[in-house]
Design an enzyme around this catalytic site. Sequence first.
Site, PDB file in Angstrom:
ATOM      1  CD  GLU A 176      -2.911   1.513   2.538  1.00  0.00           C
ATOM      2  OE1 GLU A 176      -3.475   2.093   2.499  1.00  0.00           O
ATOM      3  OE2 GLU A 176      -2.729   0.692   3.393  1.00  0.00           O
ATOM      4  CE  LYS A 213      -6.528   0.002   1.600  1.00  0.00           C
ATOM      5  NZ  LYS A 213      -7.080  -0.336   2.884  1.00  0.00           N
TER       6      LYS A 213
END
Length: 294
Positions: A176, A213
């Site tokens: 992420e 992400k």
Amino acid sequence: MNEKQLDKVKNGKGFIAALDQSGGSTPKALAAYGVNEDAYSNEDEMFTLVHDMRTRIITSPAFDAQHILGAILFEQTMDREIDGMYTADYLAEKKGIAPFLKIDKGLAEEANGVQLMKPITDLDETLKRANERHIFGTKMRSVIKEPNEEGIKAVVDQQFEVAKQIIAAGLVPIIEPEVDIHSGNKPACEQLLKDELLNHLDQLKDDENVMLKLTIPTEANLYRELIQHPRVVRVVALSGGYSTTIANEKLKENEGLIASFSRALSQDLNASQTDEEFNSALEKAVHSIYEASI
């Protein structure tokens, strides 16, 4: 690795619920839920209250496998129980939802327009416990604020270095590298990030697979190549501070990108709601995020 969960996460319709607020963000999450700081006197009481909130979400009929593929947990949540079962087991066995674990220790100070992750000093021990608790995958967050090539390269280098340790432990890492939605040059950050991610993905071996992400991009479908990459299980989007409505609208513009929302999932939930009111509010959020994801 649980192959049934892998197939569900890779090919299923739905989204990933983010229930992983950690120590620093827990007071804010509780306050948004209607539980103010005067309701607890120490950290243990605070974490008990936030586990109660998460338990209420997870056990709600609205939180179901028809709409939700996986759920990201905070480390303390992994070690706590719901109805006599460890949280990950409850998710997997009672709900049919794949459990993920947030493993980062927060963000370092900003340098070169980015915030790297703080060192994860107990990574091996955490991964061992994650396997014992039947966790499917992990998540770790960095932040990009400026289109600085050196900074963005450092973020992605660090993320993939840790990701390889996670893969070696038999888990699926969610990488992420969040681009701050308030960045003065968000599109340039996203292009540099995409190029760096593709460079690293192309170097992975055939048995090394990751999830990504990412902040919903300014340019619709910018991340199509990432979504289609053979080493990518799934690309999910964070809400990044957008409201549910705006996050959903932006998500719908991006084919193949699914949600992994936190605040947008729980923004209309409150501790004072009756079960009927709570379940209705959660159902509305779940359905709207699901529709945007498919």
